[in-house]
Design a protein around this motif. Structure first.
Motif, PDB file in Angstrom:
ATOM      1  N   SER A  19       0.839  -1.209   0.000  1.00  0.00           N
ATOM      2  CA  SER A  19       0.000   0.000   0.000  1.00  0.00           C
ATOM      3  C   SER A  19       0.869   1.252   0.000  1.00  0.00           C
ATOM      4  O   SER A  19       0.554   2.233  -0.696  1.00  0.00           O
ATOM      5  CB  SER A  19      -0.921   0.004   1.223  1.00  0.00           C
ATOM      6  OG  SER A  19      -1.878  -1.023   1.134  1.00  0.00           O
ATOM      7  N   LEU A  20       1.965   1.233   0.763  1.00  0.00           N
ATOM      8  CA  LEU A  20       2.887   2.364   0.766  1.00  0.00           C
ATOM      9  C   LEU A  20       3.499   2.563  -0.616  1.00  0.00           C
ATOM     10  O   LEU A  20       3.613   3.702  -1.101  1.00  0.00           O
ATOM     11  CB  LEU A  20       3.989   2.145   1.805  1.00  0.00           C
ATOM     12  CG  LEU A  20       3.611   2.392   3.270  1.00  0.00           C
ATOM     13  CD1 LEU A  20       4.712   1.880   4.192  1.00  0.00           C
ATOM     14  CD2 LEU A  20       3.361   3.879   3.520  1.00  0.00           C
ATOM     15  N   ILE A  21       3.894   1.479  -1.255  1.00  0.00           N
ATOM     16  CA  ILE A  21       4.477   1.580  -2.597  1.00  0.00           C
ATOM     17  C   ILE A  21       3.462   2.150  -3.581  1.00  0.00           C
ATOM     18  O   ILE A  21       3.766   3.075  -4.348  1.00  0.00           O
ATOM     19  CB  ILE A  21       4.959   0.197  -3.073  1.00  0.00           C
ATOM     20  CG1 ILE A  21       6.163  -0.260  -2.249  1.00  0.00           C
ATOM     21  CG2 ILE A  21       5.322   0.230  -4.561  1.00  0.00           C
ATOM     22  CD1 ILE A  21       6.545  -1.706  -2.471  1.00  0.00           C
ATOM     23  N   ASN A  22       2.259   1.616  -3.566  1.00  0.00           N
ATOM     24  CA  ASN A  22       1.234   2.090  -4.494  1.00  0.00           C
ATOM     25  C   ASN A  22       0.875   3.549  -4.242  1.00  0.00           C
ATOM     26  O   ASN A  22       0.646   4.322  -5.185  1.00  0.00           O
ATOM     27  CB  ASN A  22      -0.014   1.208  -4.398  1.00  0.00           C
ATOM     28  CG  ASN A  22       0.227  -0.190  -4.941  1.00  0.00           C
ATOM     29  OD1 ASN A  22       1.049  -0.383  -5.838  1.00  0.00           O
ATOM     30  ND2 ASN A  22      -0.480  -1.173  -4.399  1.00  0.00           N
ATOM     31  N   ARG A  23       0.836   3.933  -2.979  1.00  0.00           N
ATOM     32  CA  ARG A  23       0.539   5.324  -2.647  1.00  0.00           C
ATOM     33  C   ARG A  23       1.673   6.234  -3.093  1.00  0.00           C
ATOM     34  O   ARG A  23       1.437   7.348  -3.600  1.00  0.00           O
ATOM     35  CB  ARG A  23       0.303   5.468  -1.148  1.00  0.00           C
ATOM     36  CG  ARG A  23      -0.022   6.885  -0.688  1.00  0.00           C
ATOM     37  CD  ARG A  23      -1.232   7.453  -1.413  1.00  0.00           C
ATOM     38  NE  ARG A  23      -1.597   8.764  -0.881  1.00  0.00           N
ATOM     39  CZ  ARG A  23      -2.256   9.684  -1.584  1.00  0.00           C
ATOM     40  NH1 ARG A  23      -2.640   9.438  -2.850  1.00  0.00           N
ATOM     41  NH2 ARG A  23      -2.557  10.851  -1.028  1.00  0.00           N
ATOM     42  N   ALA A  24       2.921   5.783  -2.925  1.00  0.00           N
ATOM     43  CA  ALA A  24       4.070   6.567  -3.371  1.00  0.00           C
ATOM     44  C   ALA A  24       4.027   6.784  -4.883  1.00  0.00           C
ATOM     45  O   ALA A  24       4.320   7.880  -5.376  1.00  0.00           O
ATOM     46  CB  ALA A  24       5.365   5.873  -2.966  1.00  0.00           C
ATOM     47  N   ILE A  25       3.673   5.742  -5.611  1.00  0.00           N
ATOM     48  CA  ILE A  25       3.567   5.858  -7.074  1.00  0.00           C
ATOM     49  C   ILE A  25       2.476   6.855  -7.436  1.00  0.00           C
ATOM     50  O   ILE A  25       2.638   7.689  -8.339  1.00  0.00           O
ATOM     51  CB  ILE A  25       3.288   4.478  -7.700  1.00  0.00           C
ATOM     52  CG1 ILE A  25       4.513   3.561  -7.508  1.00  0.00           C
ATOM     53  CG2 ILE A  25       2.951   4.611  -9.182  1.00  0.00           C
ATOM     54  CD1 ILE A  25       4.266   2.107  -7.894  1.00  0.00           C
ATOM     55  N   GLU A  26       1.353   6.796  -6.723  1.00  0.00           N
ATOM     56  CA  GLU A  26       0.251   7.724  -6.977  1.00  0.00           C
ATOM     57  C   GLU A  26       0.671   9.159  -6.692  1.00  0.00           C
ATOM     58  O   GLU A  26       0.388  10.075  -7.486  1.00  0.00           O
ATOM     59  CB  GLU A  26      -0.946   7.335  -6.111  1.00  0.00           C
ATOM     60  CG  GLU A  26      -2.183   8.194  -6.336  1.00  0.00           C
ATOM     61  CD  GLU A  26      -3.344   7.771  -5.455  1.00  0.00           C
ATOM     62  OE1 GLU A  26      -4.462   8.279  -5.681  1.00  0.00           O
ATOM     63  OE2 GLU A  26      -3.149   6.934  -4.545  1.00  0.00           O
ATOM     64  N   LEU A  27       1.342   9.379  -5.577  1.00  0.00           N
ATOM     65  CA  LEU A  27       1.798  10.726  -5.226  1.00  0.00           C
ATOM     66  C   LEU A  27       2.829  11.243  -6.230  1.00  0.00           C
ATOM     67  O   LEU A  27       2.864  12.440  -6.543  1.00  0.00           O
ATOM     68  CB  LEU A  27       2.413  10.721  -3.818  1.00  0.00           C
ATOM     69  CG  LEU A  27       1.428  10.536  -2.660  1.00  0.00           C
ATOM     70  CD1 LEU A  27       2.180  10.214  -1.374  1.00  0.00           C
ATOM     71  CD2 LEU A  27       0.563  11.779  -2.482  1.00  0.00           C
ATOM     72  N   LYS A  28       3.635  10.355  -6.749  1.00  0.00           N
ATOM     73  CA  LYS A  28       4.650  10.726  -7.751  1.00  0.00           C
ATOM     74  C   LYS A  28       4.003  11.149  -9.055  1.00  0.00           C
ATOM     75  O   LYS A  28       4.413  12.139  -9.679  1.00  0.00           O
ATOM     76  CB  LYS A  28       5.587   9.540  -7.976  1.00  0.00           C
ATOM     77  CG  LYS A  28       6.689   9.775  -8.996  1.00  0.00           C
ATOM     78  CD  LYS A  28       7.571   8.539  -9.096  1.00  0.00           C
ATOM     79  CE  LYS A  28       8.707   8.716 -10.080  1.00  0.00           C
ATOM     80  NZ  LYS A  28       9.583   7.512 -10.107  1.00  0.00           N
ATOM     81  N   ASN A  29       2.992  10.406  -9.481  1.00  0.00           N
ATOM     82  CA  ASN A  29       2.403  10.637 -10.803  1.00  0.00           C
ATOM     83  C   ASN A  29       1.310  11.697 -10.812  1.00  0.00           C
ATOM     84  O   ASN A  29       0.981  12.233 -11.877  1.00  0.00           O
ATOM     85  CB  ASN A  29       1.831   9.319 -11.343  1.00  0.00           C
ATOM     86  CG  ASN A  29       2.911   8.300 -11.628  1.00  0.00           C
ATOM     87  OD1 ASN A  29       4.057   8.655 -11.908  1.00  0.00           O
ATOM     88  ND2 ASN A  29       2.566   7.020 -11.557  1.00  0.00           N
ATOM     89  N   HIS A  30       0.768  11.996  -9.652  1.00  0.00           N
ATOM     90  CA  HIS A  30      -0.352  12.948  -9.606  1.00  0.00           C
ATOM     91  C   HIS A  30      -0.172  13.907  -8.425  1.00  0.00           C
ATOM     92  O   HIS A  30      -0.951  13.897  -7.473  1.00  0.00           O
ATOM     93  CB  HIS A  30      -1.681  12.194  -9.471  1.00  0.00           C
ATOM     94  CG  HIS A  30      -1.912  11.185 -10.540  1.00  0.00           C
ATOM     95  ND1 HIS A  30      -2.255  11.522 -11.828  1.00  0.00           N
ATOM     96  CD2 HIS A  30      -1.818   9.828 -10.511  1.00  0.00           C
ATOM     97  CE1 HIS A  30      -2.379  10.425 -12.557  1.00  0.00           C
ATOM     98  NE2 HIS A  30      -2.122   9.386 -11.783  1.00  0.00           N
ATOM     99  N   ARG A  31       0.827  14.741  -8.506  1.00  0.00           N
ATOM    100  CA  ARG A  31       1.041  15.682  -7.415  1.00  0.00           C
ATOM    101  C   ARG A  31      -0.022  16.774  -7.433  1.00  0.00           C
ATOM    102  O   ARG A  31      -0.281  17.401  -8.466  1.00  0.00           O
ATOM    103  CB  ARG A  31       2.431  16.325  -7.504  1.00  0.00           C
ATOM    104  CG  ARG A  31       2.702  17.212  -6.295  1.00  0.00           C
ATOM    105  CD  ARG A  31       4.014  17.953  -6.379  1.00  0.00           C
ATOM    106  NE  ARG A  31       4.057  18.981  -5.349  1.00  0.00           N
ATOM    107  CZ  ARG A  31       4.926  19.972  -5.314  1.00  0.00           C
ATOM    108  NH1 ARG A  31       5.850  20.060  -6.251  1.00  0.00           N
ATOM    109  NH2 ARG A  31       4.881  20.867  -4.346  1.00  0.00           N
TER     110      ARG A  31
END
Length: 300
Positions: A19-31
């Protein structure tokens, strides 16, 4: 209620890690500049060891999330003048919302956590470096998907990064091949606890065979500079070079937590080559730590 700390990767389970990894990817791609969940909150950052990526990524994370970060070093505080860690933890945690420590002894972080009223994050100790593994695993997931069942080869010193890779193998369920010289292997208790996921090899070539990811680190870490000459001789056969990468899977990736010494633990053609993702890995420190701060401070 006791605060939740992040001292080791073993403090989270596989579902939380993913979940942390997926959230990090989301935060990276959609700031979203308007998303400021930590507005008005303060991160106290205790540094006994100098830093580039750790300091910048945590400060930027707090700024992006609307909060603030305070840099604390032993030179500027009572930490360097003999104040008991227990007292420092109680005082600092009464004034900030989270504490991150980058220090030498692992016991410094665990002691802080026991006496802190707010979450404590391990930014690096001589034993573990869990925040780096969040970034590393994010980089792998972004390019190859879930690492479960894959094979990772650790080549070089059985240091804090190696220990955290052992923990990552335990939590995310992948195989870890380790090639380290005699006398420089990882802590036996940490390795034994991971069971059959960990395998040791006598040579770097053997460890790298058919691996999906090759990882290394400097031969002499911060504080070991006086051992550099001896270590360079001992680790001579543990350089990650083209021959090592050719032994791995055709699409294998290469990682290094940086800073790197080209010509020592890794050849220039590998770290600057197409299989290397070291700079994406470094950037992910920002995104992974934003996800971690959100996880620790915004949990409902």
């Amino acid at each position: 209620m006791q605060p939740r700390h992040f001292i080791s990767l073993l403090d989270i389970n596989g579902s939380e890690f993913r979940s942390l990894i997926n959230r990090a990817i989301e935060l990276k791609n959609h700031r979203n500049p308007d998303y400021q969940p930590l507005k008005g909150q303060v991160l106290g950052m205790v540094f006994e060891k100098s830093s580039t990526r750790t300091r910048i990524s945590f400060e930027a994370s707090m700024a992006h999330f609307g909060g603030n970060a305070i840099f604390l070093s032993p030179r500027d505080t009572q930490l360097g003048r003999g104040e008991p860690l227990e007292d420092s933890a109680k005082v600092i945690s009464s004034m900030v919302d989270c504490i991150m420590l980058r220090t030498f002894k692992h016991e410094t972080v665990t002691t802080f956590a026991r006496h802190s009223s707010v979450p404590v994050i391990n930014g690096l100790t001589i034993e573990q470096h869990p925040c780096q593994l969040l970034a590393d695993m994010q980089a792998y997931f972004e390019r190859r998907g879930d690492i479960q069942g894959k094979t990772v080869a650790w080549i070089g010193d059985g240091n804090n990064m190696c220990h955290s890779y052992i923990h990552a193998a335990t939590v995310l369920d992948f195989k870890l091949n380790i090639a380290a010289p005699a006398g420089y292997q990882p802590n036996k208790m940490i390795a034994d606890a991971a069971g059959e996921r960990i395998r040791f090899f006598d040579t770097a070539i053997a460890a790298a065979k058919n691996s999906d990811l090759i990882v290394t680190d400097v031969w002499a870490s911060m504080g070991q500079e006086d051992e550099n000459k001896q270590r360079c001789s001992t680790f001579k056969g543990y350089q990650v070079n083209a021959e090592i990468m050719d032994t791995a899977q055709n699409d294998a990736l290469f990682m290094h937590c940086l800073p790197a010494h080209r010509g020592e633990e890794v050849s220039a053609e590998v770290i600057d080559g197409p299989q290397s993702i070291v700079f994406a890995e470094a950037e992910n420190r920002l995104h992974a730590q934003k996800a971690l701060l959100e996880f620790l401070l915004c949990a409902k």
